[in-house]
Write a protein that holds these residues in place. Sequence first.
Motif, PDB file in Angstrom:
ATOM      1  N   THR A   1      19.164  10.310   3.331  1.00  0.00           N
ATOM      2  CA  THR A   1      17.848  10.260   2.686  1.00  0.00           C
ATOM      3  C   THR A   1      17.006   9.190   3.376  1.00  0.00           C
ATOM      4  N   PHE A   2      15.713   9.178   3.051  1.00  0.00           N
ATOM      5  CA  PHE A   2      14.808   8.202   3.633  1.00  0.00           C
ATOM      6  C   PHE A   2      14.471   7.119   2.615  1.00  0.00           C
ATOM      7  N   LEU A   3      14.512   5.874   3.065  1.00  0.00           N
ATOM      8  CA  LEU A   3      13.961   4.761   2.306  1.00  0.00           C
ATOM      9  C   LEU A   3      12.578   4.517   2.887  1.00  0.00           C
ATOM     10  N   GLN A   4      11.548   4.672   2.085  1.00  0.00           N
ATOM     11  CA  GLN A   4      10.190   4.565   2.617  1.00  0.00           C
ATOM     12  C   GLN A   4       9.268   3.973   1.562  1.00  0.00           C
ATOM     13  N   ASP A   5       8.225   3.323   2.034  1.00  0.00           N
ATOM     14  CA  ASP A   5       7.241   2.738   1.118  1.00  0.00           C
ATOM     15  C   ASP A   5       5.972   2.458   1.905  1.00  0.00           C
ATOM     16  N   CYS A   6       4.929   2.081   1.190  1.00  0.00           N
ATOM     17  CA  CYS A   6       3.654   1.811   1.856  1.00  0.00           C
ATOM     18  C   CYS A   6       2.833   0.850   1.014  1.00  0.00           C
ATOM     19  N   GLU A   7       1.777   0.336   1.624  1.00  0.00           N
ATOM     20  CA  GLU A   7       0.901  -0.639   0.953  1.00  0.00           C
ATOM     21  C   GLU A   7      -0.538  -0.425   1.396  1.00  0.00           C
ATOM     22  N   ASP A   8      -1.452  -0.364   0.434  1.00  0.00           N
ATOM     23  CA  ASP A   8      -2.882  -0.170   0.718  1.00  0.00           C
ATOM     24  C   ASP A   8      -3.577  -1.465   1.115  1.00  0.00           C
ATOM     25  N   ASP A   9      -3.139  -2.595   0.530  1.00  0.00           N
ATOM     26  CA  ASP A   9      -3.789  -3.886   0.724  1.00  0.00           C
ATOM     27  C   ASP A   9      -5.294  -3.797   0.476  1.00  0.00           C
ATOM     28  N   GLY A  10      -5.666  -3.132  -0.614  1.00  0.00           N
ATOM     29  CA  GLY A  10      -7.070  -3.083  -1.032  1.00  0.00           C
ATOM     30  C   GLY A  10      -7.864  -1.915  -0.492  1.00  0.00           C
ATOM     31  N   GLU A  11      -7.344  -1.168   0.472  1.00  0.00           N
ATOM     32  CA  GLU A  11      -8.048   0.008   1.008  1.00  0.00           C
ATOM     33  C   GLU A  11      -7.450   1.225   0.320  1.00  0.00           C
ATOM     34  N   THR A  12      -8.076   1.618  -0.791  1.00  0.00           N
ATOM     35  CA  THR A  12      -7.477   2.525  -1.756  1.00  0.00           C
ATOM     36  C   THR A  12      -6.787   3.736  -1.126  1.00  0.00           C
ATOM     37  N   ALA A  13      -5.471   3.836  -1.359  1.00  0.00           N
ATOM     38  CA  ALA A  13      -4.617   4.963  -0.961  1.00  0.00           C
ATOM     39  C   ALA A  13      -4.477   5.150   0.547  1.00  0.00           C
ATOM     40  N   ALA A  14      -4.963   4.203   1.354  1.00  0.00           N
ATOM     41  CA  ALA A  14      -4.799   4.315   2.807  1.00  0.00           C
ATOM     42  C   ALA A  14      -3.318   4.220   3.192  1.00  0.00           C
ATOM     43  N   GLY A  15      -2.544   3.442   2.438  1.00  0.00           N
ATOM     44  CA  GLY A  15      -1.109   3.338   2.721  1.00  0.00           C
ATOM     45  C   GLY A  15      -0.398   4.664   2.520  1.00  0.00           C
ATOM     46  N   GLY A  16      -0.752   5.365   1.445  1.00  0.00           N
ATOM     47  CA  GLY A  16      -0.158   6.675   1.183  1.00  0.00           C
ATOM     48  C   GLY A  16      -0.504   7.673   2.266  1.00  0.00           C
ATOM     49  N   ARG A  17      -1.735   7.576   2.746  1.00  0.00           N
ATOM     50  CA  ARG A  17      -2.169   8.485   3.812  1.00  0.00           C
ATOM     51  C   ARG A  17      -1.407   8.191   5.114  1.00  0.00           C
ATOM     52  N   LEU A  18      -1.213   6.904   5.400  1.00  0.00           N
ATOM     53  CA  LEU A  18      -0.471   6.499   6.598  1.00  0.00           C
ATOM     54  C   LEU A  18       0.986   6.964   6.509  1.00  0.00           C
ATOM     55  N   LEU A  19       1.608   6.779   5.349  1.00  0.00           N
ATOM     56  CA  LEU A  19       2.991   7.217   5.161  1.00  0.00           C
ATOM     57  C   LEU A  19       3.097   8.736   5.326  1.00  0.00           C
ATOM     58  N   HIS A  20       2.114   9.454   4.808  1.00  0.00           N
ATOM     59  CA  HIS A  20       2.150  10.909   4.913  1.00  0.00           C
ATOM     60  C   HIS A  20       2.068  11.345   6.381  1.00  0.00           C
ATOM     61  N   LEU A  21       1.247  10.655   7.166  1.00  0.00           N
ATOM     62  CA  LEU A  21       1.169  10.945   8.596  1.00  0.00           C
ATOM     63  C   LEU A  21       2.540  10.758   9.242  1.00  0.00           C
ATOM     64  N   MET A  22       3.232   9.679   8.883  1.00  0.00           N
ATOM     65  CA  MET A  22       4.554   9.406   9.454  1.00  0.00           C
ATOM     66  C   MET A  22       5.572  10.458   9.033  1.00  0.00           C
TER      67      MET A  22
ATOM     68  N   ASP B   1     -13.345   7.906  -0.630  1.00  0.00           N
ATOM     69  CA  ASP B   1     -12.018   7.779  -1.193  1.00  0.00           C
ATOM     70  C   ASP B   1     -11.514   9.056  -1.837  1.00  0.00           C
ATOM     71  N   ASP B   2     -12.266  10.141  -1.743  1.00  0.00           N
ATOM     72  CA  ASP B   2     -11.815  11.373  -2.354  1.00  0.00           C
ATOM     73  C   ASP B   2     -10.908  12.167  -1.429  1.00  0.00           C
ATOM     74  N   PHE B   3     -10.941  11.893  -0.129  1.00  0.00           N
ATOM     75  CA  PHE B   3     -10.077  12.588   0.809  1.00  0.00           C
ATOM     76  C   PHE B   3      -8.802  11.775   0.997  1.00  0.00           C
ATOM     77  N   LEU B   4      -8.020  11.649  -0.077  1.00  0.00           N
ATOM     78  CA  LEU B   4      -6.881  10.742  -0.046  1.00  0.00           C
ATOM     79  C   LEU B   4      -5.613  11.432  -0.494  1.00  0.00           C
ATOM     80  N   LEU B   5      -4.488  10.785  -0.201  1.00  0.00           N
ATOM     81  CA  LEU B   5      -3.224  11.281  -0.697  1.00  0.00           C
ATOM     82  C   LEU B   5      -2.937  10.649  -2.045  1.00  0.00           C
ATOM     83  N   ASP B   6      -1.751  10.981  -2.585  1.00  0.00           N
ATOM     84  CA  ASP B   6      -1.403  10.505  -3.903  1.00  0.00           C
ATOM     85  C   ASP B   6      -1.551   8.993  -4.031  1.00  0.00           C
ATOM     86  N   TYR B   7      -1.978   8.555  -5.186  1.00  0.00           N
ATOM     87  CA  TYR B   7      -2.188   7.137  -5.454  1.00  0.00           C
ATOM     88  C   TYR B   7      -0.897   6.353  -5.225  1.00  0.00           C
TER      89      TYR B   7
END
Length: 321
Positions: free
Chosen positions: A231-252, A139-145
């Motif tokens: 502007t962009f309306l954007q959001d994400c959700e981890d659903d328990g997989e810490t910061a995976a949503g932020g990482r996915l959004l960053h990829l997009m 979980d240390d290789f993650l994007l912002d919480y």
Amino acid sequence: MAASEEETAQQQIDEIEALSSIYGDDWCVVDEDEKIYCIKINDCLDQPKWTVCLQVILPPGYPTAEPPIYQLNAPWLRGQDYMELANSLEEIYVQNLGESILYLWVEKIREVLIEKAQSSDPEPDFKKTSEEVDEDDGDDFLLDYQPVLEDPIKMLNYVTPESHEVDEELPPIHHGHPITDRRSTFQAHLAPVVTPRQVKRVLEKLYENKKIASATHNIYAYRIYCEDKQTFLQDCEDDGETAAGGRLLHLMQILNVHNVLVVVSRWYGGILLGPDRFKHINNCARNILVEYNYVHSAEESSKQTGKSKKIRKDNKKRTEH
């Protein structure tokens, strides 16, 4: 005399090889094609208290003409601490224009962490929410919480005013090819969306599927371009997989896709995958975005880059003559 594209590219390659050799397992390749890398940095203690992940994107002009795009990631790194560290990195860049600076950045961050460890600063207090709690490095290789909410559907309510609660048409939902690794399975789902209400409807529809609803995690991110505000309306959700949503959004964001929702379901197979799980999540997402023409495949991108380079060279020759 300005460095050529080939010289700049070679400088990048040399620096990446050196950093990989110096930092070993603390160096992580997030996306080779996009030149995205993470370096885990700690305070050098036997049991480190303070850790930061420096994520960098190396643009084509780095180091000769462009700075790295970077992000500092740690659950405790906020406000004044973040600003002071960011200012230090900017100062190093300005003092070393045109030079490879990632090593200087890493050691500056380490110096700050050592100072914190030696001071009376209390140890950061945070806990992981992924089921892979035994993995020290995952979980240390993650994007912002990103805030984790109890119900991944309810979180959309706050962006959908009561007056707009109209029953919009359900967009088509597409399902990607699953990836299986050590009994864990990952599968992406995609839907075109132009309003938060459509995002909510797609999620509700997906959760009607018992198999998807039973997934250990349903990680998602969406980006909607608002034409009127540009502007962009954007959001994400981890659903328990810490910061995976932020990482996915960053990829997009990096792929510059918009008006699309991507959900990645993971069914945990009982064997810890460590950082590989984030690689599979992003690969699933990238594959389905390529399949439905939201982004070029790596092969097509390479062809486009080759064509652009040829055009630039031809133009240069014409200019010289």
